[in-house]
Design an enzyme around this catalytic site. Structure first.
Site, short mmCIF file in Angstrom:
data_model
loop_
_atom_site.label_atom_id
_atom_site.label_comp_id
_atom_site.label_asym_id
_atom_site.label_seq_id
_atom_site.Cartn_x
_atom_site.Cartn_y
_atom_site.Cartn_z
N ASP A 15 0.81 -1.22 0.00
CA ASP A 15 0.00 0.00 0.00
C ASP A 15 0.84 1.27 0.00
OD1 ASP A 15 -2.46 -1.27 -0.09
OD2 ASP A 15 -2.49 -1.56 2.07
N GLY A 53 -5.52 -1.10 -2.48
CA GLY A 53 -5.35 0.25 -1.95
C GLY A 53 -6.61 0.66 -1.21
#
Lengths: 420, 420
Positions: free
Chosen positions: B144, B191
């Site tokens: 991420d 994400g």
């Protein structure tokens, strides 16, 4: 004798290596300029011929053509468009002849799957049916690997390698986290009626019991109880379960597990959604945490992980098509023939188009394991050679440097437009 | 002075390069045997410590450890398990100390993201809070890319490269067939709160106007009208539209576009389904044919297309953690610091864990284009170096030859089990 020009077109769903076939056609044509004049490529496949939108391949450099070998997708544009029969739409055939005549085209190379082989066959008969002399050679291409007579189809080896590699990687991910996280992972792959692509997931296995633990083929009727029992048993034994599901997985009555509802120009149903359907089943019936992936176009465009064997064969059938054409052949397809013996070898032979068109080759039952959830040693022996070797593209700025052609159209000679 | 043993554990979602960090830790520890005794790896992360399931790393060969550098997933097993605060679950900390004491562990290396940094911080305070002397070093890892203080997180560069390459390939596929087939393609990527991974899709672009035409970030509130208008405009102008959507894309009120309904052990919502949600929107409002892909674990496990820069950095932070530990440091994380100047360079510095734990780093607004659908030159300048270089694994039988460790557990010394 005045030499004739050639028409080349890409048809149907594109692959990671269809441009390698284009590269083979064009390079071989350039080596046979005593018999083949210019090569014109159809802009968006056969539509380019109907609309007189012909890309002048002579304007593309040798470097650009060579780079097609490592460039995925259809460099000249492809299309889903099936010619009707001569009886149903004579105007289309008259238009094709008009365009071919205007541009002195005597060779027709059609790069596609089963539906396209049918179109190519119709073109090959134009001298008989409509008095226009033309040689039509079909160049096999399909990720589905469902053409008959050829041992395998260029395009399949690369998607098979993508699916094997992706399954292996995702399975390792799941295995390393299953103690506290995802227990069931489902990868949905292409394959409307034939399970070849799903079968390739099995090549991720190094030994018996390795992931994928379940493969769902369109050829084997889906049995929900048996499936759920196998999922639960695998999770109990291994801690996790990896499933590779063909988009064409179906119930005994032929209903697809997931039917997106729409159809394409060939009348095929647009599928998608087997993975979430199975995931919901696993969640609601077994209460297991799942994740799923849908590779969609990523799998057939994945030139970055193409099979070197596939690239080699795609290029070779392109070259062979031209060699067959200059040898005066018509209505055939260069087919890949597997050699005898334990060491993998292959050669190219001529297959009559009449036996290729509209025939789908399914997974033989003896390639599928008895329980219907895996492949046999025979299946593995067939598949394994097709994914051998890596053929990496060059990179620039961290991503592959694929080529883009000029695609300049030849000046139209006909004053008429054609609605296609 | 008797030297202490080290404990190493992998935490949270695994990546293509977390094992490269493990490789760095283990190789550096073996080079510092005057100060570090054995390395014990947690079987399934911190659970291995709580359950006294310690993998004896000394039994793994130098070759196997070196092969970790090119092996994705978590070789020792990872887990999603967050330690509660000392006040809320003192028993967990007492158990950890019991296990550490039994195995003479004085170094704690924790390889994870923001939640794990918090755990690592708590461990680093055990000498103060509970009188057990230990040095805890956090090794950054997260696809991420949302950890603060470090320029980027190992794991991100490889998923970014995968997304850039896949977007480029799929976009070429769509472009070559849009005349008669799919007009809109949507790739859903990971994400949850930060759009770094989705942003990497933009690295597929060679020039302005190239695909992807739309990127949806969690940081930018989704505006349906504006989105649909941009899709239609792009299809009108280019013939097709490619969208990269973050799983965390959300409406102005913070509702996720697609919410699978369940939550993980950290209390995060399990997402998935932005792509089909957008596809239905495009179909029902604009009547355009779509396809979509959901990369899921494929993206974070894709070691076959890892960024060489990412592999290098993942290995380096592993080594650095050990070097910091033998230098007597505690409660820090080796952070990647980007050098000044136009040529990309990086070095490693110490970041205090207290400033890392539980802080999420989002995309800065000036990395996102004004219309919210793309990235700026500043964003590109940040991202591009992170995907540079290819670091191909070795292959066998057509698939990567990833390593599997023996993972033999150390004999338990404690008579008690711990329910974790």
């Amino acid at each position: 004798m005045s030499k004739k020009n050639a028409f080349y077109a890409q048809s149907g769903g594109v692959t990671a290596v269809i441009n390698a076939s284009a590269c083979g056609v064009i390079e071989a044509a350039r080596e046979n300029q005593d018999q083949i004049g210019n090569v014109y490529a159809g802009h968006n496949g056969i539509l380019g011929a109907l609309r007189e939108e012909l890309i002048d391949v002579s304007l593309e450099s040798a470097e650009a053509i060579a780079a097609l070998r490592h460039t995925p997708s259809g460099a000249f544009g492809s299309c889903r468009y099936k010619l009707k029969s001569l009886e149903d739409n004579r105007a289309e055939y008259e238009r094709l002849i008009e365009v071919f005549k205007a541009h002195d085209i005597g060779y027709f190379f059609y790069n596609g799957g089963g539906d396209s082989a049918d179109t190519c066959l119709k073109i090959s008969q134009l001298s008989e049916t409509m008095g226009y002399p033309i040689q039509a050679i079909h160049i096999p291409k399909t990720v589905d690997n469902d053409l008959p007579l050829t041992d395998n189809c260029p395009g399949f080896g690369s998607v098979a390698k993508y699916v094997a590699v992706s399954t292996k990687e995702a399975a390792m991910d799941v295995a390393s986290m299953c103690a506290t996280s995802t227990k069931v992972f489902i990868l949905e792959v292409m394959g409307r009626h034939a399970g070849w692509i799903a079968a390739a997931g099995a090549l991720a296995q190094e030994q018996e019991g390795d992931a994928p633990h379940i493969i769902l083929f369109p050829e084997i009727a889906f049995d929900k109880e048996k499936f759920l029992a196998k999922v639960q048993k695998t999770v109990d034994e291994k801690g996790y379960c990896v499933i590779v599901a063909s988009e064409g997985a179906q119930y005994p009555d032929g209903t697809f597990l997931a039917d997106a509802g729409s159809t394409d120009a060939f009348g095929h149903k647009q599928l998608g959604g087997v993975a979430p359907t199975l995931a919901n089943m696993v969640k609601s019936e077994l209460g297991l945490k799942y994740h799923w992936a849908l590779a969609d176009y990523l799998q057939r465009a994945a030139r970055h992980i193409a099979s070197a064997t596939d690239v080699e064969q795609a290029y070779a059938v392109g070259r062979a098509a031209v060699e067959m054409a200059v040898a005066g052949k018509n209505a055939i397809m260069p087919a890949i023939i597997r050699g005898e013996g334990s060491e993998y070898s292959w050669s190219i032979a001529e297959a009559p188009l009449s036996e290729v068109a509209n025939v789908e080759k399914f997974m033989p039952r003896d390639y599928i394991s008895e329980d219907g959830f895996g492949i046999t040693e025979a299946g593995r022996a067939y598949l394994l050679p097709l994914i051998q070797g890596e053929d990496y593209p060059p990179y620039k700025n961290g991503v592959p440097r694929y080529t883009t052609l000029k695609k300049q159209l030849v000046k139209k000679k006909l004053g008429t437009d054609f609605e296609a």
